[in-house]
Design a protein around this motif. Structure first.
Motif, PDB file in Angstrom:
ATOM      1  N   ARG A 111       0.812  -1.223   0.000  1.00 18.07           N
ATOM      2  CA  ARG A 111       0.000   0.000   0.000  1.00 18.07           C
ATOM      3  C   ARG A 111       0.849   1.278   0.000  1.00 18.07           C
ATOM      4  NH1 ARG A 111      -5.301  -1.136   0.800  1.00 18.07           N
ATOM      5  NH2 ARG A 111      -5.883  -3.114   1.777  1.00 18.07           N
ATOM      6  N   SER A 112       2.003   1.226   0.621  1.00 20.35           N
ATOM      7  CA  SER A 112       2.865   2.417   0.729  1.00 20.35           C
ATOM      8  C   SER A 112       4.318   2.001   0.535  1.00 20.35           C
ATOM      9  CB  SER A 112       2.688   3.087   2.097  1.00 20.35           C
ATOM     10  OG  SER A 112       1.339   3.349   2.381  1.00 20.35           O
ATOM     11  N   PRO A 113       4.687   1.549  -0.673  1.00 15.44           N
ATOM     12  CA  PRO A 113       6.035   1.013  -0.903  1.00 15.44           C
ATOM     13  C   PRO A 113       7.166   1.975  -0.551  1.00 15.44           C
ATOM     14  CG  PRO A 113       4.887   1.441  -2.979  1.00 15.44           C
ATOM     15  CD  PRO A 113       3.871   1.556  -1.912  1.00 15.44           C
ATOM     16  N   PRO A 150       2.438   9.030   9.379  1.00 16.43           N
ATOM     17  CA  PRO A 150       1.056   9.442   9.096  1.00 16.43           C
ATOM     18  C   PRO A 150       0.544   8.967   7.742  1.00 16.43           C
ATOM     19  CG  PRO A 150       2.329  11.267   9.998  1.00 16.43           C
ATOM     20  CD  PRO A 150       3.306  10.183   9.701  1.00 16.43           C
ATOM     21  N   GLU A 151       1.469   8.719   6.814  1.00 13.58           N
ATOM     22  CA  GLU A 151       1.043   8.301   5.476  1.00 13.58           C
ATOM     23  C   GLU A 151       0.486   6.882   5.451  1.00 13.58           C
ATOM     24  OE1 GLU A 151       4.000   9.319   6.363  1.00 13.58           O
ATOM     25  OE2 GLU A 151       4.827  10.848   5.022  1.00 13.58           O
ATOM     26  N   ILE A 152       0.802   6.090   6.478  1.00 18.65           N
ATOM     27  CA  ILE A 152       0.276   4.727   6.544  1.00 18.65           C
ATOM     28  C   ILE A 152      -1.154   4.766   7.067  1.00 18.65           C
ATOM     29  CG2 ILE A 152       0.495   2.469   7.654  1.00 18.65           C
ATOM     30  CD1 ILE A 152       3.488   2.857   7.729  1.00 18.65           C
ATOM     31  N   ASP A 153      -2.069   4.222   6.287  1.00 16.49           N
ATOM     32  CA  ASP A 153      -3.477   4.171   6.682  1.00 16.49           C
ATOM     33  C   ASP A 153      -3.643   3.063   7.720  1.00 16.49           C
ATOM     34  OD1 ASP A 153      -6.265   3.593   6.829  1.00 16.49           O
ATOM     35  OD2 ASP A 153      -6.552   4.612   4.909  1.00 16.49           O
ATOM     36  N   GLN A 154      -3.810   3.445   8.973  1.00 17.83           N
ATOM     37  CA  GLN A 154      -3.878   2.456  10.041  1.00 17.83           C
ATOM     38  C   GLN A 154      -5.142   1.599   9.975  1.00 17.83           C
ATOM     39  OE1 GLN A 154      -2.491   3.159  13.983  1.00 17.83           O
ATOM     40  NE2 GLN A 154      -1.579   5.124  13.451  1.00 17.83           N
ATOM     41  N   THR A 155      -6.220   2.189   9.471  1.00 22.92           N
ATOM     42  CA  THR A 155      -7.455   1.407   9.337  1.00 22.92           C
ATOM     43  C   THR A 155      -7.256   0.252   8.367  1.00 22.92           C
ATOM     44  OG1 THR A 155      -8.833   3.341   9.791  1.00 22.92           O
ATOM     45  CG2 THR A 155      -9.885   1.482   8.681  1.00 22.92           C
ATOM     46  N   LEU A 156      -6.625   0.543   7.226  1.00 28.12           N
ATOM     47  CA  LEU A 156      -6.367  -0.502   6.244  1.00 28.12           C
ATOM     48  C   LEU A 156      -5.346  -1.508   6.760  1.00 28.12           C
ATOM     49  CD1 LEU A 156      -6.268   1.571   2.927  1.00 28.12           C
ATOM     50  CD2 LEU A 156      -8.102   0.092   3.756  1.00 28.12           C
ATOM     51  N   LEU A 157      -4.332  -1.023   7.462  1.00 27.85           N
ATOM     52  CA  LEU A 157      -3.325  -1.927   8.016  1.00 27.85           C
ATOM     53  C   LEU A 157      -3.968  -2.879   9.031  1.00 27.85           C
ATOM     54  CD1 LEU A 157      -0.450  -2.917   8.435  1.00 27.85           C
ATOM     55  CD2 LEU A 157      -0.069  -0.996  10.009  1.00 27.85           C
TER      56      LEU A 157
END
Length: 216
Positions: A111-113, A150-157
């Protein structure tokens, strides 16, 4: 009598030489096969002449030590100079915790390479200094670590961890571990040659330089 003594000394000398040569032979990298790093987290030039693969486990204290002691030298000497492409493959030797960490890391990678290596480092930094064998890798702890970015979407993770959404990617790593005969972490493979001692940086340099020389 003197002649017999001389012969004995010569024989001892030859035996000693054979032992030394045998020891040198044993210290050489073990030929396995070129690792397919397609789809794996990688850093460095894609067309670099040498591929270095680390088989590692986020719960492994030796992997953390390797990342602190050896990896920075590899970056300075070979990755940033375009001579090496470095890849990381998950190993699940610590069971459920290793699996959960790998699933989370693969989620970040997919998702965030651009953030993968930062998250990768943060996971190792979070490894406890004492009682590292005790349970510490949980979904809650991983989300705490991810909150540093902050760029990592914690909900999706969180959803990916709960649903094991990247389990197939982790399964690919498991297959590579088995096929390559990896039995310890970290294991370092250089162009299909497995090093006996991952902490021997001189051996790493020698193997890389030999691969570069052979590739010319």
């Amino acid at each position: 009598m003197k002649f017999a003594v001389v012969l004995t000394l010569v024989a001892i000398g030859i035996l000693a030489a054979v032992v030394v040569l045998s020891n040198k032979q044993e210290s050489l990298p073990i030929e396995i096969k070129q690792i397919d790093v397609t789809g794996q987290p990688s850093i460095g030039e894609k067309d670099a002449p040498v591929t270095v693969v680390e088989f590692g486990d986020f719960k492994c204290p030796s992997c953390k030590a390797w990342g602190e002691m050896i990896y920075p030298k590899l970056v300075d000497d070979y990755i940033e100079t375009g001579k090496v492409e470095f890849s990381f493959i998950n190993v699940l030797f610590h069971g459920k915790e290793s699996t959960l960490a790998s699933i989370a890391a693969e989620s970040v990678y997919e998702r965030s390479p651009d953030l993968y290596w930062n998250f990768h480092q943060a996971m190792f930094d979070a490894q406890p200094v004492e009682n590292h064998d005790g349970p510490w890798i949980t979904s809650e702890r991983i989300l705490e670590i991810a909150s540093e970015f902050p760029e990592i979407d914690q909900t999706l993770l969180k959803e990916d961890m709960e649903q094991e959404a990247t389990r197939e990617s982790v399964k690919i790593d498991e297959d590579l571990v088995r096929e390559s005969g990896v039995s310890m972490t970290p294991t370092i493979v250089i162009n299909g040659k497995m090093l006996e001692d991952p902490f021997d940086y001189e051996a790493i340099k020698t193997a890389i330089e030999q691969e570069i020389k052979d590739g010319k």
